[in-house]
Design a protein around this motif. Sequence first.
Motif, short mmCIF file in Angstrom:
data_model
loop_
_atom_site.label_atom_id
_atom_site.label_comp_id
_atom_site.label_asym_id
_atom_site.label_seq_id
_atom_site.Cartn_x
_atom_site.Cartn_y
_atom_site.Cartn_z
N ALA A 86 0.90 -1.16 0.01
CA ALA A 86 0.06 -0.14 -0.10
C ALA A 86 0.89 1.36 0.10
O ALA A 86 0.46 2.17 -0.77
CB ALA A 86 -0.95 0.10 1.20
N TYR A 93 2.15 1.64 -3.71
CA TYR A 93 1.31 2.26 -4.59
C TYR A 93 1.13 4.03 -4.29
O TYR A 93 0.79 4.50 -5.06
CB TYR A 93 -0.32 1.89 -4.20
N ALA A 147 2.11 6.89 -7.12
CA ALA A 147 0.91 7.59 -7.43
C ALA A 147 1.61 9.12 -7.33
O ALA A 147 1.38 9.91 -8.08
CB ALA A 147 -0.23 7.39 -6.71
#
Length: 400
Positions: free
Chosen positions: A43, A46, A50
């Motif tokens: 997580a 990610y 981003a």
Amino acid sequence: MSTLPTLMLLLLGVAAGGWVLRFAGQKATGNAPVFRDMPFAVAFGYILGAGLLAFSVWYYFQPTLTEAGTPNAGVVFFRWAVQFFIVATIAAFLFRALGRTVGTQFSKKMFRQMPLTASFGVLVVIVYAFTAIFAAWLAPHGQEAIFAKVNVLPGGNAATGGDPLHPLGTDQIGRDLLSRLIYGAQNTVGIAFVTTCLAFFLGGSLGFLAATLQGWLDQVLSRAVDVLMAIPSLIFALLLMTIASAWAGSERWLLTVYMILIIAVIDSTRVFRLARAVGLNIVVMDYIEAAKLRGEGMTYLIFKEILPNATAPLLAEFGLRFCFVFLTIASLSFLGVGIQPPLADWGTMVRDSAQFINFAAFSPLTAALPLLAAGAIALLTVGVNFVVDWMLHRSSGLKE
């Protein structure tokens, strides 16, 4: 705020975003496995990815000129890098699509199984090979041609110190940089390929011979290889090239021959280790014993029985070894003991044009001159490694 506290706050923000992503995903999907089993590190990755993507998009659209009217070199170089990445991706995709429709059944099947990275690597190798072979026709001038105009700036605009006859400018003695960049592919890549082939001939032959005969010959060769491998290769090559410079005297072309022989011998030690290890696994096979009982000689055993069964690992090693030899030659040329003038090579071009980096605040194109040769070295290294990774994947028997 100083850099360290800002960095810490950004990392804490990314960590909080990762926790929120995982928690919100579990709630929104009814605790689906994709979020329920997601580690916190995934997580975090990610959110970090981003964030970097969003920052890259924002930075790409920043103005290329500062408030003072000078070029913003960071933005310019970043835009060039992004544009090159996009063009390279499209070219690799089109090349793979072309290979799937044109060619033999074997080549079409190969391109159907080929990932995009391998397609890019094959395309790079083909382009470099084409440039090296046809350099005399592609280059606008000879690599040793000297013109009256020295230190002409790149761009070809006479108003800014350029010359249309020299799109990348000229060096400190008036040689056309575009021509020398093209000829650098012929010299640097060609010499690296010849050196790698010689290293594989020496190391592979002796490695298979040691694996087949074993006994005292295996011990002598292995111990000699151990001694050579104990010395750092670049330092050893630099020492031997310094000695060879004295031997060559005024015959500068001899220094290139000495360089080929020195690097080939040093790198053949790595090939010897691989060939011996692979050969030891092959010589115990039943078909080797059957060949010996038939009375086959040593040449037949090595070239007809052992070599065909050792092709896959040797081909993969050839790609990796070519990259190391290529970088070693560029490093020696950068230090002044590699490929000698008037031959053009990328290592020497990086050394000679390194001072142009100081012009980044005034002319990014001028500052990019040393990056062109360095980028040519890096691009071929990456391309060859993409192909080698794919070959290793195929030879290992792994499936997508």
